[in-house]
Design an enzyme around this catalytic site. Structure first.
Site, PDB file in Angstrom:
ATOM      1  N   ASP A 137       2.591  -1.234  11.730  1.00  0.00           N
ATOM      2  CA  ASP A 137       2.497  -3.441  11.920  1.00  0.00           C
ATOM      3  C   ASP A 137       4.301  -2.833  11.296  1.00  0.00           C
ATOM      4  O   ASP A 137       3.897  -4.502  11.102  1.00  0.00           O
ATOM      5  CB  ASP A 137       1.726  -3.641  11.411  1.00  0.00           C
ATOM      6  CG  ASP A 137       1.541  -3.671   9.876  1.00  0.00           C
ATOM      7  OD1 ASP A 137       1.947  -2.864   9.346  1.00  0.00           O
ATOM      8  OD2 ASP A 137       0.529  -4.623   9.451  1.00  0.00           O
ATOM      9  N   ARG A 159      19.123  10.821  -4.073  1.00  0.00           N
ATOM     10  CA  ARG A 159      20.017  12.115  -3.764  1.00  0.00           C
ATOM     11  C   ARG A 159      21.699  11.780  -3.026  1.00  0.00           C
ATOM     12  O   ARG A 159      22.634  11.911  -3.785  1.00  0.00           O
ATOM     13  CB  ARG A 159      19.287  13.556  -3.193  1.00  0.00           C
ATOM     14  CG  ARG A 159      17.901  13.689  -3.976  1.00  0.00           C
ATOM     15  CD  ARG A 159      18.466  14.871  -4.575  1.00  0.00           C
ATOM     16  NE  ARG A 159      17.617  15.689  -5.735  1.00  0.00           N
ATOM     17  CZ  ARG A 159      17.026  16.602  -4.789  1.00  0.00           C
ATOM     18  NH1 ARG A 159      16.673  17.535  -3.792  1.00  0.00           N
ATOM     19  NH2 ARG A 159      16.112  17.255  -5.909  1.00  0.00           N
ATOM     20  N   ARG A 185       0.395  -5.463  -6.186  1.00  0.00           N
ATOM     21  CA  ARG A 185       1.097  -6.478  -6.085  1.00  0.00           C
ATOM     22  C   ARG A 185       1.524  -7.265  -7.884  1.00  0.00           C
ATOM     23  O   ARG A 185       0.743  -7.278  -8.537  1.00  0.00           O
ATOM     24  CB  ARG A 185      -0.887  -6.644  -5.650  1.00  0.00           C
ATOM     25  CG  ARG A 185      -1.071  -6.600  -4.576  1.00  0.00           C
ATOM     26  CD  ARG A 185      -2.850  -7.029  -4.041  1.00  0.00           C
ATOM     27  NE  ARG A 185      -3.909  -6.907  -3.758  1.00  0.00           N
ATOM     28  CZ  ARG A 185      -4.847  -5.921  -4.555  1.00  0.00           C
ATOM     29  NH1 ARG A 185      -4.126  -5.959  -5.854  1.00  0.00           N
ATOM     30  NH2 ARG A 185      -5.582  -5.208  -3.964  1.00  0.00           N
ATOM     31  N   GLY A 221       0.881  -0.954   0.190  1.00  0.00           N
ATOM     32  CA  GLY A 221      -0.124  -0.215   0.428  1.00  0.00           C
ATOM     33  C   GLY A 221       0.877   1.735   0.061  1.00  0.00           C
ATOM     34  O   GLY A 221       1.944   1.554   0.586  1.00  0.00           O
ATOM     35  N   ASP A 228       0.367   1.729   8.182  1.00  0.00           N
ATOM     36  CA  ASP A 228      -0.636   0.999   9.412  1.00  0.00           C
ATOM     37  C   ASP A 228       0.572   1.006  10.809  1.00  0.00           C
ATOM     38  O   ASP A 228       0.106   0.146  12.159  1.00  0.00           O
ATOM     39  CB  ASP A 228      -0.490  -0.459   8.475  1.00  0.00           C
ATOM     40  CG  ASP A 228      -1.728  -0.301   7.601  1.00  0.00           C
ATOM     41  OD1 ASP A 228      -2.487   0.350   7.622  1.00  0.00           O
ATOM     42  OD2 ASP A 228      -1.491  -1.201   6.965  1.00  0.00           O
ATOM     43  N   THR A 257       4.235   1.717   5.456  1.00  0.00           N
ATOM     44  CA  THR A 257       3.232   1.870   5.678  1.00  0.00           C
ATOM     45  C   THR A 257       2.472   2.755   6.748  1.00  0.00           C
ATOM     46  O   THR A 257       3.550   3.773   7.760  1.00  0.00           O
ATOM     47  CB  THR A 257       3.138   0.443   6.241  1.00  0.00           C
ATOM     48  OG1 THR A 257       1.334   0.185   6.173  1.00  0.00           O
ATOM     49  CG2 THR A 257       3.623  -0.009   6.942  1.00  0.00           C
ATOM     50  N   ARG A 303      -4.569  -2.047   9.709  1.00  0.00           N
ATOM     51  CA  ARG A 303      -5.175  -3.514   9.398  1.00  0.00           C
ATOM     52  C   ARG A 303      -4.922  -5.122  11.195  1.00  0.00           C
ATOM     53  O   ARG A 303      -6.091  -3.578  12.052  1.00  0.00           O
ATOM     54  CB  ARG A 303      -3.354  -4.648   8.650  1.00  0.00           C
ATOM     55  CG  ARG A 303      -3.930  -3.550   7.634  1.00  0.00           C
ATOM     56  CD  ARG A 303      -2.979  -4.541   6.610  1.00  0.00           C
ATOM     57  NE  ARG A 303      -1.133  -4.744   6.472  1.00  0.00           N
ATOM     58  CZ  ARG A 303      -0.451  -5.228   6.337  1.00  0.00           C
ATOM     59  NH1 ARG A 303      -0.462  -6.195   4.392  1.00  0.00           N
ATOM     60  NH2 ARG A 303       0.677  -5.321   6.763  1.00  0.00           N
ATOM     61  N   ARG A 354     -24.308  13.488  19.542  1.00  0.00           N
ATOM     62  CA  ARG A 354     -24.413  12.082  18.628  1.00  0.00           C
ATOM     63  C   ARG A 354     -23.320  11.705  19.525  1.00  0.00           C
ATOM     64  O   ARG A 354     -22.539  11.844  19.309  1.00  0.00           O
ATOM     65  CB  ARG A 354     -24.537  12.317  17.282  1.00  0.00           C
ATOM     66  CG  ARG A 354     -25.496  11.760  16.894  1.00  0.00           C
ATOM     67  CD  ARG A 354     -25.687  12.353  15.014  1.00  0.00           C
ATOM     68  NE  ARG A 354     -26.939  12.681  14.801  1.00  0.00           N
ATOM     69  CZ  ARG A 354     -27.139  14.102  12.769  1.00  0.00           C
ATOM     70  NH1 ARG A 354     -25.849  13.661  12.832  1.00  0.00           N
ATOM     71  NH2 ARG A 354     -28.011  13.794  12.751  1.00  0.00           N
ATOM     72  N   ARG A 395     -16.293  15.973  14.986  1.00  0.00           N
ATOM     73  CA  ARG A 395     -16.721  16.693  16.404  1.00  0.00           C
ATOM     74  C   ARG A 395     -18.078  17.660  16.375  1.00  0.00           C
ATOM     75  O   ARG A 395     -19.088  17.554  17.219  1.00  0.00           O
ATOM     76  CB  ARG A 395     -16.153  16.687  17.141  1.00  0.00           C
ATOM     77  CG  ARG A 395     -15.675  16.627  18.826  1.00  0.00           C
ATOM     78  CD  ARG A 395     -15.194  17.813  19.209  1.00  0.00           C
ATOM     79  NE  ARG A 395     -14.118  16.875  19.754  1.00  0.00           N
ATOM     80  CZ  ARG A 395     -13.482  16.911  19.481  1.00  0.00           C
ATOM     81  NH1 ARG A 395     -12.665  17.439  18.441  1.00  0.00           N
ATOM     82  NH2 ARG A 395     -11.939  15.657  20.330  1.00  0.00           N
ATOM     83  N   GLY A 454       5.987  -1.961   3.701  1.00  0.00           N
ATOM     84  CA  GLY A 454       5.250  -3.412   5.084  1.00  0.00           C
ATOM     85  C   GLY A 454       6.281  -4.681   4.795  1.00  0.00           C
ATOM     86  O   GLY A 454       7.294  -4.760   4.201  1.00  0.00           O
ATOM     87  N   ASP A 455       5.273  -5.023   5.601  1.00  0.00           N
ATOM     88  CA  ASP A 455       5.571  -6.538   6.254  1.00  0.00           C
ATOM     89  C   ASP A 455       6.041  -7.532   4.619  1.00  0.00           C
ATOM     90  O   ASP A 455       6.939  -8.188   4.091  1.00  0.00           O
ATOM     91  CB  ASP A 455       4.709  -7.174   7.089  1.00  0.00           C
ATOM     92  CG  ASP A 455       3.614  -7.522   6.956  1.00  0.00           C
ATOM     93  OD1 ASP A 455       3.525  -6.812   5.813  1.00  0.00           O
ATOM     94  OD2 ASP A 455       3.032  -7.821   7.888  1.00  0.00           O
ATOM     95  N   GLY A 456       5.102  -7.491   4.155  1.00  0.00           N
ATOM     96  CA  GLY A 456       5.105  -8.012   2.947  1.00  0.00           C
ATOM     97  C   GLY A 456       5.940  -7.696   1.776  1.00  0.00           C
ATOM     98  O   GLY A 456       6.787  -8.873   1.211  1.00  0.00           O
ATOM     99  N   MET A 511      -7.994   2.995   9.684  1.00  0.00           N
ATOM    100  CA  MET A 511      -7.198   1.523   8.972  1.00  0.00           C
ATOM    101  C   MET A 511      -5.727   1.156  10.054  1.00  0.00           C
ATOM    102  O   MET A 511      -5.603   1.531  11.162  1.00  0.00           O
ATOM    103  CB  MET A 511      -6.582   2.297   8.233  1.00  0.00           C
ATOM    104  CG  MET A 511      -7.606   2.136   6.541  1.00  0.00           C
ATOM    105  SD  MET A 511      -6.290   2.646   4.631  1.00  0.00           S
ATOM    106  CE  MET A 511      -7.932   1.925   4.316  1.00  0.00           C
ATOM    107  N   GLY A 566     -10.170  12.905  22.008  1.00  0.00           N
ATOM    108  CA  GLY A 566     -10.582  12.629  22.836  1.00  0.00           C
ATOM    109  C   GLY A 566     -11.859  11.937  23.001  1.00  0.00           C
ATOM    110  O   GLY A 566     -12.906  11.674  23.196  1.00  0.00           O
TER     111      GLY A 566
END
Lengths: 354, 354, 354, 354
Positions: free
Chosen positions: A132, A28, A75, A14, A130, A128, A174, A165, A157, A105-107, A172, A188
């Site tokens: 992770d 550079r 991919r 990603g 994430d 990434t 993962r 509400r 907010r 990332g890890d992949g 995100m 908050g």
């Protein structure tokens, strides 16, 4: 600097804000060190197909502030096969690439390990949103994504306050709750629902009902995508039912991936890009670049992969036996520290936000 | 200035950025004219229940830059009944309110008309992000919501470009395609799907396939919520199937409602707030404030309601007969002009974006 | 479309956010109409020197959200001379340009008139943040610049409120107070000091002292650069002396010129770019594109220049005699309307902000 | 938790984004621990004059996203005198404050030490955009201020690129070059001029001239306010003279101080606020809270002050003799590490930006 006359750089997995800043720094500094740089397009797929061109100083101008990745990403199922790897190695030979800096990332790191084992030394830079990747405290893009979430929820907010509400926001990350926990503190939120630890919903609902009695109009709950696809809709129904508070759900989705990188991601990407080149030049290959505290360090790429598997409970007994006991101890401590931090963040959310 | 010694101000319906700026302008100018101002909380519901307090100059300080509404807003089923209206009138008598400035959308204006007919003269200020009020070229909050959409989609474009994807984004606007059409132009979308006019999907898909062949990686399609709840998921499937382009869907939802108002909404809200007070002072009641071109004008509140119904094809024969022919002609022209503008915007999207 | 087979497009004068969106619209619609488009770099200087290249659909991709101008801009003393104009005409002949779309401010339009008179029909699009072009209600870049000012001053307000200070902010606009007046309203400034009308400073200081007594901590005063270079430092000294309120000065300068264009500037630029091409195609040359109310229109380029001179009190008796009386009347009304709007804005600032 | 039944919290010195988040965290966690909290207005001046009121949970609602400080801040000459301190202690007695959490920069900490020595235990939280507090890696507000600078300079780049210009931007940071060095990397500046280390201007000009030849249009130079008041104007003149490149100067000034805090500052402020309360509760008084790497720690308030003086070369021989040798060694290493990081950042700016 021996055998490094020409390197390739690619982004994979990603996209993440700051990837361009890393590509820029790698290019550079490598050129400054007398190393030629080839930009490989569309990640490993492009590596297999030889989609690349040489990069000069000015080819990476004016990109430090751009989101996404100028090298694109894609991919590649083929790269997961022996034939794919062989083709990639072949392309490297053909273009005379002595090594590759892979940003992702890890992949991406798993791919880098296989490529390294197949004879093309790689250096990994964690990119990434994430966060992770176990080997680094922070990944490139993480800070930007979190600030984007904060901006979006700050807008929510306003309307939550006006209408009295509850807003449930899925972020995100993962399998990692890092984005959820940190953004929950920053906006908050009354709760962050993450895969790493359980949520005491009864306590939450009691807290919400009490707070509403005390005049709190607006409630925000951050959930991590790791908790599951249709989780949030059900959560919203339950909140309405148990607390009587009107509740809406928002999934910002890919909006979190884009945008101009924050200062932190630009600086981190620049530091990591430079560290990758310096590592190559000093003959240290097969490494991944990491942030530890405020220091940029590197770690053996295999060890980084094991550490990552350990954090994700995917480390097999066989793999564990390959790790020297002292390193195993360090790795376990790193994983424990990381979880402890998440638990502390969660403690703060649960206790001070009202 | 005759009978206006004390007025109330309320915000009703969905909140919109700039409502606070309008409340501030109404309060400040009224006080300057020697009129007392009461802030009514939670819209018509609060009016019925007498939730209000007197506002001084400083009570509206530091809110011009705030999203949402400091007076809050809420739905009120009761106000739609005769009993509700009577209660509201009673409260006005009790608090000595000689008139009310109501800030909101078409629903708010309908309420204002009933309240006016029941003896409490109201002046309406159009405040809604949807821009679906026929009597004004622009409503308060509309510009901010559109700029928020543009910021979000600009982020999506980064990741769409990196991954070579199509992003379908559903924006607000209820039955009006104004937000969708304008943001589609601003983000360079290949298409805006709106309730007001049909979309030639075959032409769109052909265009997308050709553009992809010519190297276009990123595609954005804006849809208006008016096209229906589950419409977008199906559209995404069809796009994938007909064009082979990976497609993702995002619904920013209420994020579009919040945030600090843009310059335009702050200025428009201030002008309209002042115009409402000046109208009251000059003895012109039962009006709605409108923007026409670059001028702030007012229109009879009943006529505005008929115009709005005409635009939404809800005008009954009986109502139509009540309108003087010359006015009917003007109103038809206004409605026609408005649709013509939308068609021109759509023409530009369809033809220049590639 | 007769003789228009190839046109050039250039940006000149100060850059403005939205210029890229205009270049994109001109290019895309012209290509659709079968007209070739050449992008001319560095404004009139580049035209003289033949710095240009043909533009295809994709050459203007992904720029609608970019500030500045992809065609660059530059000053050209040579173009102000007969020789310069002749060279420019020569280049047009050489490259086969049948006409030129010039995007910029009043200086750019003057150049366009001379080029038109020299035999190369031009169409002008008003692109400048200053909004000082009399023929149009709004110029491209104006809305973005004002929103940038509002964002900056909102930040200043935080610190002004914390420290209980007055902030004097000098904004751009050259001889026009439009940016100052509108941003002053939007940020709740106590005063806007502009070249078009006098400021009653005694009244201002009395107002500030009273407001401070009533608890107002933060004061903002917007000044237009048109009031003079060292004006603001002296004003700050006087404010401190007359009111005893700590006062700071900020000049955001060129920060106001950059940044991603707002929705309004993107849409306006796209509409004006299309209108320019449609005007060419319909054989209407020597025009400038204008926004009037909510309509995009065009005006004779000579008349536009006279109107602009009239607004700036630079219209000579000789020039005035060249204008037909009926047009002269219309032009005088336009100038009067414009000043009236400014006076109304100033009235609101002076009266409702406390 | 013994004697802590009631504490005060104040913000002092220059305001910084995130101070509100810290006040909120202190208040919320203290209340949870059964400690009453008084908000002291206008810093030490307000403490002397007893300007304070009790804070409940909801009094700190909806402020985590606000810039500035809800407790306001002010300078106090009186507090620098013995009489001032005595008055302050007196007020604490009068209001029954067992301790005070002071949020601010080095000046605030000096005050906290004196108050502590006078018998009112204080805990300091580093809140200043300048990041010039030696005891912590990052101060509250620092990240936000840097991101603000990056946003502003990104806008400047657009216009610099269009006009082919150099922009010199003076950023804050007092005697510290941290903001300048990090933002210079983030915006791709060709140079950062800071008080901590010399700049090789001949090398810089040669680099600029070469880069311009290679097609670089836009140049950015970041200077730290620490280099002196009129430094930048002279620098601009020299750049024009030595490189022939058109150069403009911008001083964003106090704009850098305001704005909604970034995620990082909100999280840091929340963590530090909690750490301060936990420190009090655990009986650890007279401490300052610090960020070290990714850990939140505390340090003796006197030692922190010595460390700060050491970094600023203000530590007297007498003070140095009071520090135990082992601590002295640690402190010297901390100061050295910090300078080393700055030098590395400067190395990257000098070498990879072209």
């Amino acid at each position: 600097m021996g055998r490094f006359n020409r390197i390739g750089v690619l982004t994979s997995g990603g996209d993440a804000p700051g990837m361009n800043a890393a590509v820029r720094a790698v290019t550079r500094l490598a050129l400054l060190k007398g190393i030629e740089v080839f930009g490989i397009y569309n990640g490993y797929r492009g590596l297999i197909e030889g989609e690349m061109e040489q990069l000069g100083e000015r080819d990476v101008s004016y990109i430090i502030n751009r989101g996404g990745t100028m090298l694109y990403t894609a991919r590649s199922e083929e790269f997961k096969t022996k034939i794919g790897i062989d083709k990639a190695v072949e392309t490297c030979r053909k273009f005379g690439l002595d090594g590759i800096v892979t940003i992702g990332g890890d992949g991406t790191f798993r791919g880098a390990v296989e490529l390294t084992d197949a004879g093309v030394p790689c250096i990994g830079i964690p990119g990434t949103i994430d966060n992770d990747v176990a080997s680094t405290d922070a990944t490139i893009g993480y800070d930007t994504a979190m600030n984007t979430v904060v901006e979006l929820v700050d807008k929510l907010r306003d309307t939550g306050e006006s209408h009295s509400r509850c807003n449930v926001v899925e972020v995100m990350g993962r399998e990692s709750g890092d984005i959820a926990l940190n953004t929950a503190i920053a906006v908050g939120a009354v709760c962050a629902v993450v895969p790493e630890m359980p949520t005491d919903f009864d306590k939450l609902y009691t807290k919400m009902i009490t707070a509403r009695k005390n005049g709190k109009r607006n409630f925000i709950i951050i959930t991590s995508e790791g908790v599951g696809k249709d989780y949030c809709e059900h959560l919203c129904d339950e909140i309405r039912e148990k607390t009587g508070i009107e509740t809406r759900f928002v999934r910002p989705a890919h909006i979190q991936r884009g945008g101009s990188p924050t200062l932190r991601d630009r600086v981190l990407a620049t530091q990591m890009g430079c560290a990758a080149v310096e590592s190559l030049v000093s003959g240290q290959m097969k490494r991944v670049v990491c942030l530890r505290g405020s220091a940029i360090e590197t770690m053996d790429i295999h060890e980084a992969l094991y550490l990552d598997k350990m954090m994700k409970n995917q480390l097999t007994k066989e793999e564990e036996d390959l790790i020297p006991p002292n390193r195993l101890y360090d790795m376990r401590r790193m994983v424990a520290d990381r979880l402890a931090l998440k638990e502390y963040l969660n403690y703060m959310i649960t206790n001070i936000v009202l």
